[in-house]
Structures are given as C-alpha cells and as structure tokens.
Design a protein around this motif. Structure first.
Motif, mmCIF file in Angstrom:
data_model
loop_
_atom_site.group_PDB
_atom_site.id
_atom_site.type_symbol
_atom_site.label_atom_id
_atom_site.label_comp_id
_atom_site.label_asym_id
_atom_site.label_seq_id
_atom_site.Cartn_x
_atom_site.Cartn_y
_atom_site.Cartn_z
ATOM 1 N N HIS A 1 -3.041 3.051 -7.729
ATOM 2 C CA HIS A 1 -3.525 2.376 -6.339
ATOM 3 C C HIS A 1 -3.781 1.025 -6.836
ATOM 4 O O HIS A 1 -4.752 0.736 -8.078
ATOM 5 N N ASP B 1 1.049 -1.596 -0.245
ATOM 6 C CA ASP B 1 0.180 -0.192 -0.564
ATOM 7 C C ASP B 1 1.313 0.694 0.020
ATOM 8 O O ASP B 1 -0.082 2.384 0.153
ATOM 9 N N HIS C 1 -0.338 -9.875 2.072
ATOM 10 C CA HIS C 1 -1.574 -8.831 2.085
ATOM 11 C C HIS C 1 -2.132 -8.753 0.981
ATOM 12 O O HIS C 1 -3.080 -8.294 0.568
ATOM 13 N N HIS D 1 0.461 -4.265 -6.343
ATOM 14 C CA HIS D 1 -0.220 -5.724 -5.623
ATOM 15 C C HIS D 1 -0.263 -6.796 -6.946
ATOM 16 O O HIS D 1 -1.269 -7.589 -7.225
ATOM 17 N N ASP E 1 -6.246 -8.303 0.843
ATOM 18 C CA ASP E 1 -7.338 -7.376 -0.439
ATOM 19 C C ASP E 1 -7.837 -7.846 -1.503
ATOM 20 O O ASP E 1 -9.027 -7.598 -1.566
HETATM 21 ZN ZN LIG Z 1 -3.472 -2.806 -0.445
#
Ligand SMILES: [Zn+2]
Length: 249
Positions: A88, A42, A180, A93, A184
């Motif tokens: 983002h 993040d 992570h 990710h 998510d």
């Molecule tokens: Zn995240």
C-alpha cells in the motif's frame, strides 16, 4: 470531491488540442472521470472504497495489486528503504504510475476506440459515484449502482464528439491520480512521488510530505468543516461556470 473540482478546473483551462474537453457534456465527463480516477491509487488497499466498488472482482484485484506493488517495491528498493510485505502507498502512489496509466489508457483508446472508451468510463464513473454519492450507493446496493453506472457510461459515451482526441481520457486519469497524491500527502505520512526513478537521501522510495504546518488529520475537524465544504462550493461554482462559457460542439 477534490478530483471533481480539479477536473472541472483543469477542463476549463486545457485547450482541446492538448487533450482538453471541447463541449459542455465533455467537460462534465472529463470531471467525472477525474473524480473517479482520484480514488484509483487506493486499489492497492483491499480495505479501501475502491476495492469494494465492484464487489469480489475489485477486492481480488486489490489483493493482487497490493502484492504486485510490494514485489515491485522490493525489486527497486535501495538498501536504505528496507523490505515490505504490504504494497500500500507504493507503486500506485507515484508520478510514474499516474503518467504511465494515462499513457496506457490513451494508447488503448487510440487502438480500440469504442470498447476502450466505454470500459474507461464504466470504471471511472462507477468510482465517481462511490466517491461523491457513497450514501446513495450503499443504500441502493451494488446491482443498482452498477446499472446506473452502465447507463451513465453509455450516455457519456454518446455525448463524446467523434473527433475527441485520444489523449483526453488518459489526461483526466493522470490528473485524478495526482490529486489523490496531494490529498494523501497532506493527511498522511507522505507519498513516494518520484519513486523509484529519483533517489532522495539514498532511498529510492523516500516518501515526500509537505511541511507539518499544512498537514491536516484525515477525517478530522478541518477536513469536515473547512476543506470539504470549500471543495464542494468550488465544484458547484466551477460546474456553473462551465455551463454558459463552453460552446457545445
Ligand atoms: Zn492513497
């Protein structure tokens, strides 16, 4: 907390030859690095916990990484992905990022040893403190938190046996990032895990999410009364199990 639990679990089964820890101290360092790394993806979100961890430095970094990730997305996206101005939940990710970062850290540790190890510990343990003891960190402010992080990193560094393989820290970071993504994926709109390497349905940035049945609401009741207590208990149990069964180097 999921990063700490996963770190302890993986540390318990991973042989030292494959990058696993070889002593009790190293097991806890491994779990701490993993817990911190679980917040790392993040860094592409200027409002996130991690962006606030190291004051203006991490905030500026988060803005830069958000923009750079959007750029990477737009360059690699297929026609069906569409354009993005906010990066983002894109590059940071992906499995590519998790393993890429692990390899970069392992290479830095191989090349520079001490300074690379201390820098990695400082950043990841600093994040772990924010993630696991957020109230304490808020109450005591950034200077105190940074001082404790420095002390912990130094203690951690002196506890690592000199023979520690260079793969160890990199692998703990990769594990944290993967945890992570899992978090998510079950709480939000999915994660583009295989992007941009594997196109799915003609899209290079297809977000993968598990069946709706296993999805939960972020900060919802299930997370607060079931998942967090379960993860906390698991972490305590794994930490207790690490004590008598692992032999100190
Ligand atoms: Zn995240």
């Amino acid at each position: 907390m999921s990063g700490a639990a996963a770190g302890l679990a993986v540390a318990a089964v991973l042989p030292p030859a494959a990058g696993g820890p070889s002593s009790v101290a190293e097991t806890f360092i491994w779990a701490g690095v993993c817990a911190g790394a679980a917040l790392l993806p993040d860094i592409d979100l200027p409002q996130s916990t991690i962006a606030r961890t190291f004051g203006p430095i991490s905030h500026v970094a988060a803005h830069g990484i958000n923009k750079a990730s959007a750029m990477f997305y737009n360059v690699t996206a297929s026609g069906r992905d569409g354009h993005r101005s906010n990066g983002h939940r894109t590059l940071t990710h992906t499995v590519l990022f998790a393993f890429g970062l692990g390899i970069v850290i392992s290479s830095l540790v191989t090349a520079f040893a001490k300074p690379a190890i201390i820098a990695t510990l400082f950043v990841t343990l600093g994040l772990a403190i924010r993630g696991l003891a957020g109230d304490w960190a808020r109450k005591h402010g950034p200077i105190m938190t940074t001082a404790v992080t420095g002390l912990l990193s130094t203690l951690a560094w002196t506890s690592i046996p000199p023979a520690t393989g260079s793969t160890s820290l990199g692998l703990a970071i990769t594990t944290g990032c993967l945890v992570h993504y899992l978090g998510d994926a079950i709480t939000k709109d999915g994660v583009p895990l295989l992007a941009p390497l594997v196109p799915i349905n003609g899209r290079r940035w297809h977000a993968i999410n598990p069946p709706a049945l296993v999805c939960i609401r972020a900060n919802g009741l299930v997370e607060k009364i079931a998942i967090l207590p379960a993860l906390t208990l698991t972490t305590v149990a794994l930490a207790a199990a690490a004590l008598p069964t692992t032999h100190t180097g």
